[in-house]
Design a protein around this motif. Sequence first.
Motif, PDB file in Angstrom:
ATOM      1  N   ASP A  16       0.271   4.034   9.014  1.00 21.54           N
ATOM      2  CA  ASP A  16       0.413   3.837   7.388  1.00 21.54           C
ATOM      3  C   ASP A  16      -1.215   4.033   6.878  1.00 21.54           C
ATOM      4  O   ASP A  16      -1.487   3.595   6.041  1.00 21.54           O
ATOM      5  CB  ASP A  16       0.794   2.502   7.084  1.00 21.54           C
ATOM      6  N   ALA A  17      -1.862   4.652   7.884  1.00 20.39           N
ATOM      7  CA  ALA A  17      -3.296   4.828   7.579  1.00 20.39           C
ATOM      8  C   ALA A  17      -3.725   5.536   6.212  1.00 20.39           C
ATOM      9  O   ALA A  17      -4.396   5.106   5.450  1.00 20.39           O
ATOM     10  CB  ALA A  17      -4.048   5.567   8.699  1.00 20.39           C
ATOM     11  N   THR A  18      -2.961   6.594   6.129  1.00 21.29           N
ATOM     12  CA  THR A  18      -2.854   7.612   4.764  1.00 21.29           C
ATOM     13  C   THR A  18      -2.540   6.719   3.526  1.00 21.29           C
ATOM     14  O   THR A  18      -3.264   6.448   2.408  1.00 21.29           O
ATOM     15  CB  THR A  18      -2.103   8.651   4.953  1.00 21.29           C
ATOM     16  N   LEU A  19      -1.442   5.883   3.706  1.00 20.44           N
ATOM     17  CA  LEU A  19      -1.111   4.902   2.690  1.00 20.44           C
ATOM     18  C   LEU A  19      -1.999   4.157   2.503  1.00 20.44           C
ATOM     19  O   LEU A  19      -2.439   3.662   1.307  1.00 20.44           O
ATOM     20  CB  LEU A  19       0.328   4.420   2.994  1.00 20.44           C
ATOM     21  N   PHE A  20      -2.589   3.482   3.435  1.00 22.85           N
ATOM     22  CA  PHE A  20      -3.803   2.310   3.205  1.00 22.85           C
ATOM     23  C   PHE A  20      -4.625   2.975   2.447  1.00 22.85           C
ATOM     24  O   PHE A  20      -5.316   2.345   1.438  1.00 22.85           O
ATOM     25  CB  PHE A  20      -4.221   1.833   4.611  1.00 22.85           C
ATOM     26  N   ARG A  21      -5.477   4.078   2.654  1.00 24.64           N
ATOM     27  CA  ARG A  21      -6.322   4.777   1.882  1.00 24.64           C
ATOM     28  C   ARG A  21      -5.874   4.809   0.369  1.00 24.64           C
ATOM     29  O   ARG A  21      -6.633   5.015  -0.489  1.00 24.64           O
ATOM     30  CB  ARG A  21      -6.819   6.104   2.534  1.00 24.64           C
ATOM     31  N   THR A  22      -4.746   5.226   0.206  1.00 27.06           N
ATOM     32  CA  THR A  22      -4.159   5.486  -1.109  1.00 27.06           C
ATOM     33  C   THR A  22      -4.309   4.144  -2.037  1.00 27.06           C
ATOM     34  O   THR A  22      -4.960   4.268  -2.851  1.00 27.06           O
ATOM     35  CB  THR A  22      -2.748   6.277  -1.152  1.00 27.06           C
ATOM     36  N   ILE A  23      -3.911   3.350  -1.378  1.00 23.69           N
ATOM     37  CA  ILE A  23      -3.555   1.930  -2.001  1.00 23.69           C
ATOM     38  C   ILE A  23      -5.205   1.361  -2.293  1.00 23.69           C
ATOM     39  O   ILE A  23      -5.742   1.108  -3.359  1.00 23.69           O
ATOM     40  CB  ILE A  23      -3.017   0.861  -1.350  1.00 23.69           C
ATOM     41  N   LEU A  24      -6.084   1.407  -1.180  1.00 25.15           N
ATOM     42  CA  LEU A  24      -7.644   1.086  -1.230  1.00 25.15           C
ATOM     43  C   LEU A  24      -8.129   1.708  -2.315  1.00 25.15           C
ATOM     44  O   LEU A  24      -9.022   0.973  -3.161  1.00 25.15           O
ATOM     45  CB  LEU A  24      -8.237   1.268   0.151  1.00 25.15           C
ATOM     46  N   ASP A  25      -8.115   3.200  -2.414  1.00 24.17           N
ATOM     47  CA  ASP A  25      -8.629   3.781  -3.478  1.00 24.17           C
ATOM     48  C   ASP A  25      -8.232   3.315  -4.857  1.00 24.17           C
ATOM     49  O   ASP A  25      -9.236   3.334  -5.841  1.00 24.17           O
ATOM     50  CB  ASP A  25      -8.252   5.267  -3.501  1.00 24.17           C
ATOM     51  N   GLN A  26      -7.263   3.133  -5.238  1.00 22.76           N
ATOM     52  CA  GLN A  26      -6.534   2.440  -6.603  1.00 22.76           C
ATOM     53  C   GLN A  26      -7.302   1.043  -6.631  1.00 22.76           C
ATOM     54  O   GLN A  26      -7.515   0.580  -7.691  1.00 22.76           O
ATOM     55  CB  GLN A  26      -5.250   2.396  -6.538  1.00 22.76           C
ATOM     56  N   ALA A  27      -7.049   0.451  -5.627  1.00 21.70           N
ATOM     57  CA  ALA A  27      -7.904  -1.203  -5.867  1.00 21.70           C
ATOM     58  C   ALA A  27      -9.259  -0.963  -6.078  1.00 21.70           C
ATOM     59  O   ALA A  27      -9.740  -1.862  -6.884  1.00 21.70           O
ATOM     60  CB  ALA A  27      -7.676  -1.971  -4.349  1.00 21.70           C
ATOM     61  N   VAL A  28     -10.080  -0.284  -5.312  1.00 23.98           N
ATOM     62  CA  VAL A  28     -11.430   0.123  -5.785  1.00 23.98           C
ATOM     63  C   VAL A  28     -11.640   0.582  -7.252  1.00 23.98           C
ATOM     64  O   VAL A  28     -12.477  -0.117  -7.930  1.00 23.98           O
ATOM     65  CB  VAL A  28     -12.152   0.970  -4.723  1.00 23.98           C
ATOM     66  N   GLN A  29     -10.721   1.348  -7.584  1.00 25.57           N
ATOM     67  CA  GLN A  29     -10.987   1.879  -8.869  1.00 25.57           C
ATOM     68  C   GLN A  29     -10.671   0.802  -9.828  1.00 25.57           C
ATOM     69  O   GLN A  29     -11.594   0.487 -10.882  1.00 25.57           O
ATOM     70  CB  GLN A  29      -9.962   3.076  -9.186  1.00 25.57           C
ATOM     71  N   ASP A  30      -9.831  -0.125  -9.723  1.00 24.93           N
ATOM     72  CA  ASP A  30      -9.338  -1.185 -10.542  1.00 24.93           C
ATOM     73  C   ASP A  30     -10.477  -2.277 -10.786  1.00 24.93           C
ATOM     74  O   ASP A  30     -10.945  -2.821 -11.544  1.00 24.93           O
ATOM     75  CB  ASP A  30      -8.008  -1.507 -10.320  1.00 24.93           C
ATOM     76  N   GLY A  31     -10.939  -2.535  -9.182  1.00 21.41           N
ATOM     77  CA  GLY A  31     -12.125  -3.676  -9.087  1.00 21.41           C
ATOM     78  C   GLY A  31     -13.249  -3.253  -9.871  1.00 21.41           C
ATOM     79  O   GLY A  31     -14.012  -3.922 -10.212  1.00 21.41           O
ATOM     80  N   LEU A  32     -13.672  -1.936  -9.436  1.00 18.85           N
ATOM     81  CA  LEU A  32     -14.871  -1.493 -10.178  1.00 18.85           C
ATOM     82  C   LEU A  32     -14.948  -1.594 -11.662  1.00 18.85           C
ATOM     83  O   LEU A  32     -15.842  -1.741 -12.677  1.00 18.85           O
ATOM     84  CB  LEU A  32     -15.503  -0.154  -9.817  1.00 18.85           C
ATOM     85  N   ALA A  33     -13.628  -1.321 -12.320  1.00 19.63           N
ATOM     86  CA  ALA A  33     -13.774  -1.162 -13.732  1.00 19.63           C
ATOM     87  C   ALA A  33     -13.284  -2.712 -14.171  1.00 19.63           C
ATOM     88  O   ALA A  33     -13.015  -2.999 -15.260  1.00 19.63           O
ATOM     89  CB  ALA A  33     -12.484  -0.460 -14.086  1.00 19.63           C
ATOM     90  N   ALA A  34     -13.199  -3.697 -13.198  1.00 22.20           N
ATOM     91  CA  ALA A  34     -12.945  -5.085 -13.482  1.00 22.20           C
ATOM     92  C   ALA A  34     -11.432  -5.073 -14.512  1.00 22.20           C
ATOM     93  O   ALA A  34     -11.291  -5.859 -15.273  1.00 22.20           O
ATOM     94  CB  ALA A  34     -13.741  -5.632 -14.602  1.00 22.20           C
ATOM     95  N   ARG A  35     -10.480  -4.037 -14.029  1.00 22.55           N
ATOM     96  CA  ARG A  35      -9.159  -4.106 -14.556  1.00 22.55           C
ATOM     97  C   ARG A  35      -8.123  -5.114 -13.663  1.00 22.55           C
ATOM     98  O   ARG A  35      -7.971  -5.076 -12.567  1.00 22.55           O
ATOM     99  CB  ARG A  35      -8.732  -2.829 -14.352  1.00 22.55           C
ATOM    100  N   LEU A  36      -7.443  -5.931 -14.663  1.00 23.17           N
ATOM    101  CA  LEU A  36      -6.664  -6.967 -13.993  1.00 23.17           C
ATOM    102  C   LEU A  36      -5.370  -6.966 -14.611  1.00 23.17           C
ATOM    103  O   LEU A  36      -4.523  -7.811 -14.699  1.00 23.17           O
ATOM    104  CB  LEU A  36      -7.079  -8.399 -14.103  1.00 23.17           C
TER     105      LEU A  36
END
Length: 326
Positions: free
Chosen positions: A292-312
Amino acid sequence: MAPSRPSITAVVVTHDRLDKLSVTVTRLLDQPVQRVIVVDNASTDGTAAWLAAQGDPRLRVHRCDSNLGGAGGFSVGMRLARDEEPSDWTVVMDDDGRPAPGAIDAFRALDLTGWDAIGAAVFHPDGRICEMNRPYRNPFWHPGAFLRTLARMPLGRGRRGFHLTDADYRADGPILPVDMSSFVGLFLSRTALQRAGLPDPRLFIYGDDQLYTLLMRRQGLRIGFAPQVRFDHDTTAVQGQGGVVLRPMWKVFYMYRNALMAYRVAAGPWFWPLVPLLLRKWRRKAADYGPDATLFRTILDQAVQDGLAARLDRTHDEVLRLARPD
């Protein structure tokens, strides 16, 4: 005249873990609390029927129409405690976290002068300190802790520079000031609840306690760690080379998005210089997820994008879809 002992309302949040909840509720009702509020996040495992069969008048159940997550459940339960219960203090916990025998008496015996909140010492049932509930002093607010953290980082032990030590958990130790305490055994005074407000329900799970207590500290509220008040946390977590391995995979999104939200509050002007270091560290965790390493990176990328944008505003259904492999 000796001061009167404070009255206490307990708030427990649960979802489909009746085996854990039943132990916690029984433990609470065996101790001198004035009220136990259980927020049932739309459980489907018989939780509602079990709760309805309990005869203790101190038990109050609030059933949600849908699963609001831990953050949403704590927001509901703490609002009920603040607005509808007359207790002096409110203590919060997950359904798998509970006071050890005598913990409530130990809290009521403390000298609480000057403290707005008190965090318990949290252990696994086998007596080990529960790492996920270890309080800390924010290194960005305390130069000494910051320097200790930097000094240990090359060895991969940076967190030891600002988290409480094992020695701080001595049962005869003093109450120590901290900046973050978890929602397993956090006692909040009525004043603290009124001033700090409620956890942000949009966080769903993870990081709600970090954000809440860090923001309390920014408001000038004082949080203490009381080693003589002991809680048990009946939890297991899979550890990989890079830390906790989260399952199911949708939890990855909340862990890292919310971590960025907490780091933004904790680090202040140091947040943006810190981000590249965090991302490099987090992406290395993919190795712990095997196929699931590739899926982990995909989810992480979206989490980082939302976190940096302070999107909740991303819905839980959207997060579930993100975590489904193609």
